[in-house]
Motif scaffolding. Structure first.
Motif, PDB file in Angstrom:
ATOM      1  N   GLU A  87     -19.061 -11.521 -41.011  1.00  0.00           N
ATOM      2  CA  GLU A  87     -18.558 -12.609 -41.857  1.00  0.00           C
ATOM      3  C   GLU A  87     -17.341 -12.155 -42.647  1.00  0.00           C
ATOM      4  O   GLU A  87     -16.372 -12.917 -42.832  1.00  0.00           O
ATOM      5  CB  GLU A  87     -19.663 -13.088 -42.796  1.00  0.00           C
ATOM      6  N   GLU A 117     -25.126  -6.393 -40.009  1.00  0.00           N
ATOM      7  CA  GLU A 117     -24.035  -6.655 -39.064  1.00  0.00           C
ATOM      8  C   GLU A 117     -23.463  -8.057 -39.284  1.00  0.00           C
ATOM      9  O   GLU A 117     -22.253  -8.270 -39.158  1.00  0.00           O
ATOM     10  CB  GLU A 117     -24.545  -6.505 -37.628  1.00  0.00           C
ATOM     11  N   LYS A 118     -24.341  -9.014 -39.600  1.00  0.00           N
ATOM     12  CA  LYS A 118     -23.887 -10.369 -39.855  1.00  0.00           C
ATOM     13  C   LYS A 118     -22.943 -10.425 -41.053  1.00  0.00           C
ATOM     14  O   LYS A 118     -21.893 -11.066 -41.022  1.00  0.00           O
ATOM     15  CB  LYS A 118     -25.097 -11.274 -40.104  1.00  0.00           C
ATOM     16  N   THR A 119     -23.328  -9.713 -42.141  1.00  0.00           N
ATOM     17  CA  THR A 119     -22.489  -9.672 -43.352  1.00  0.00           C
ATOM     18  C   THR A 119     -21.129  -9.068 -43.042  1.00  0.00           C
ATOM     19  O   THR A 119     -20.092  -9.571 -43.484  1.00  0.00           O
ATOM     20  CB  THR A 119     -23.189  -8.857 -44.450  1.00  0.00           C
ATOM     21  N   ASN A 148     -28.911  -8.362 -40.179  1.00  0.00           N
ATOM     22  CA  ASN A 148     -28.365  -8.973 -41.401  1.00  0.00           C
ATOM     23  C   ASN A 148     -27.146  -8.217 -41.884  1.00  0.00           C
ATOM     24  O   ASN A 148     -26.159  -8.816 -42.340  1.00  0.00           O
ATOM     25  CB  ASN A 148     -29.432  -9.008 -42.492  1.00  0.00           C
TER      26      ASN A 148
END
Length: 415
Positions: A344, A339-341, A337
Motif C-alpha cells: 500500500e 506485505e500488504k502494508t 498483513n
C-alpha cells in the motif's frame, strides 16, 4: 483353548506378524505339541496398586487404573493368555462401565499375530471414553502396533525397543515336487461354478502372485494403513512401507510420542485424570475426541473436503498438528498483513510519482507547442549549398525537448 483350535487358527487365518516372530512361535508350538504345557489363559487384567506412585495420591482421588498386558502371539481367542475378543469385551463393558476405573495402561510386547479380532480391539480402544495410554515394551510390531496405535498416546519403554512393521506378507510351502518324488499324485476337483475358489493359492503355486496381491494382501494393507493414519495422523509416509524402528527413529517418524518407563507412563496417565482442585467432570476433558469439519480437515492435510466422511477424530497425539497448523496460519497472516502494508505504501509512492510525471509531461508539451509556434512565425533564411555541406547536422527543437523529457524520466524514476 484346545490345541486343535490353535492349529485351526494358525492354518486357516491371516496373520499380521513379523517373519522372525512367526518362526519362533511355530517352534514354540511344536514344543507344546511334544510336551505337557499348561495353556490355560493367564490373568491379564489388574487394578494398579504399586508403591511406584505415592499411595496417598491413589487414596485421595480414589482412582483405579487398569493395566492390560498383551504379550506373545496375538490371537482372536487367545492361547496362553486372553485373546483380542476377550480384551475388547473387557474394554467395552467392564472398563467403560465401571466408574471406579479411571484409565488404562496398555502394555504391548508382541511381534504380531492373527488379523481376525485385531481391528475389533483397535476400535474398542479408539472409541473408549476414558484415557488409554499405550506402552511398547521390547517390541510392538504388525498386529501389535495396530492395536497400540489406537491409544490416546503411545510411548516406548527403552531406547532399543522396536515398533512398526505396518504391512502384510504371506508364505506357503509347495509340496508338489515332494509328492511327485514320493509317487503321490494329488488331485483337486472344483465344482463348475467354483472357478475362483482358492484361486489365489492355485495361481501363486504357478508363480502368478497377482491374484494373491490384488484380492488379499493389498486390500488388507490398505485397511491396516488407514487405521494407523486415523489414529496417528502425524506419521511419516515412510512408515507404511513395512519398516520397523527403534525408539529414537520411531519418535522421529511419528510412531510413538516419547520414551517412558512403565512407572513414568503410569505417572503421566495419573496426571491426565487426577488434578488437584478439579471437579470430576473437569478431569475427563482429556477423554473427549475433537470432531474436525470437512473444510478444516482439508486445511490440516487430513484429506479432501469432498470425501463422504465429513469428520475426523483427533486424539491427543493429533492435537500437535492442529496447533502447529494454526500457529503457521497465524504467522502467515501476520506476514501477509505486513506485505500488504508495504505494498500500500509503494502504491501511494507510485501515485505521487505519477502526478509529478503528469505535470512534467504537461509542461514539456507546452514548451514543445511554444517552440513550434515560434518556428512557424519566423521565415527561414536561404542557405547556400556550401553552408548545407559544411554546417553540422542539428536536430529540430522538438527532438531536443523529447530528449530532455526522456532524460528526466530516466533520472527521476530509473526507467
Amino acid at each position: 483353548m484346545s490345541l486343535h483350535k490353535i492349529l485351526t487358527s494358525i492354518n486357516s487365518s491371516k496373520w499380521a506378524i513379523t517373519a522372525a516372530h512367526a518362526t519362533d512361535y511355530l517352534r514354540a508350538l511344536d514344543n507344546a505339541l511334544d510336551s505337557d504345557i499348561d495353556i490355560t489363559p493367564k490373568a491379564a487384567l489388574a487394578n494398579y496398586e504399586s508403591t511406584d506412585i505415592e499411595k496417598n495420591e491413589l487414596t485421595e482421588y480414589d482412582d483405579k487404573i487398569a493395566i492390560l498386558r498383551i504379550e506373545g502371539a496375538i490371537m482372536k481367542s487367545g492361547w496362553c493368555s486372553y485373546g483380542t475378543e476377550d480384551y475388547a469385551n473387557y474394554i467395552e463393558n467392564t472398563f467403560e462401565n465401571n466408574d471406579s476405573i479411571k484409565g488404562m495402561l496398555l502394555i504391548v510386547d508382541s511381534g504380531g499375530g492373527q488379523v481376525a479380532g485385531t481391528q475389533r480391539l483397535y476400535k474398542a480402544i479408539k472409541n473408549a471414553q476414558k484415557p488409554i495410554i499405550g506402552l511398547a515394551s521390547s517390541i510392538a510390531a504388525s498386529a501389535g502396533y495396530w492395536i497400540l496405535s489406537a491409544c490416546d498416546e503411545v510411548f516406548i519403554e527403552n531406547e532399543t525397543d522396536e515398533v512398526g512393521s505396518i504391512g502384510a506378507f504371506v508364505s506357503f510351502s509347495d509340496y508338489s515336487e515332494y509328492f511327485k518324488e514320493a509317487g503321490i499324485k494329488r488331485h483337486e476337483i472344483y465344482a463348475r461354478k467354483s472357478i475362483n475358489k482358492n484361486k489365489e493359492v492355485r495361481e501363486a503355486i504357478k508363480d502368478n502372485y497377482g491374484p494373491m496381491l490384488d484380492n488379499m494382501l493389498d486390500p488388507l494393507v490398505d485397511i491396516f494403513i488407514q487405521d494407523i493414519k486415523n489414529a496417528r495422523p502425524n506419521n511419516s509416509e515412510e512408515v507404511f512401507s513395512g519398516g520397523i524402528y527403534i525408539a529414537e527413529r520411531a519418535i522421529a517418524v511419528g510412531l510413538v510420542d516419547g520414551i517412558k518407563s512403565e512407572k513414568e507412563s503410569m505417572a503421566h496417565l495419573r496426571s491426565l485424570i487426577s488434578k488437584p482442585n478439579s471437579q470430576p467432570q473437569q478431569t475427563q476433558i482429556y477423554m473427549s475426541k475433537l470432531s474436525v469439519g470437512a473444510n478444516l480437515k482439508k486445511f490440516l492435510g487430513f484429506g479432501d473436503a469432498t470425501e463422504t466422511e465429513t469428520s475426523l477424530e483427533v486424539n491427543q497425539s493429533g492435537l500437535a498438528k492442529i496447533e502447529a497448523a494454526l500457529q503457521e496460519a497465524e504467522n502467515s497472516n501476520k506476514t501477509l498483513n505486513s506485505e500488504k502494508t508495504e505494498l500500500e505504501k509503494k502504491v501511494k509512492d507510485l501515485e505521487t510519482q505519477n502526478l509529478v510525471l503528469s505535470e512534467n509531461v504537461k509542461e514539456l508539451k507546452a514548451k514543445n507547442e511554444e517552440y513550434s509556434n515560434v518556428a512557424a512565425s519566423s521565415p527561414a533564411a536561404p542557405v547556400s549549398a556550401t553552408q548545407k555541406t559544411d554546417a553540422p547536422d542539428v536536430e529540430p527543437k522538438e527532438t531536443d525537448i523529447f530528449t530532455e523529457f526522456n532524460s528526466q524520466i530516466e533520472s527521476n524514476y530509473g526507467f
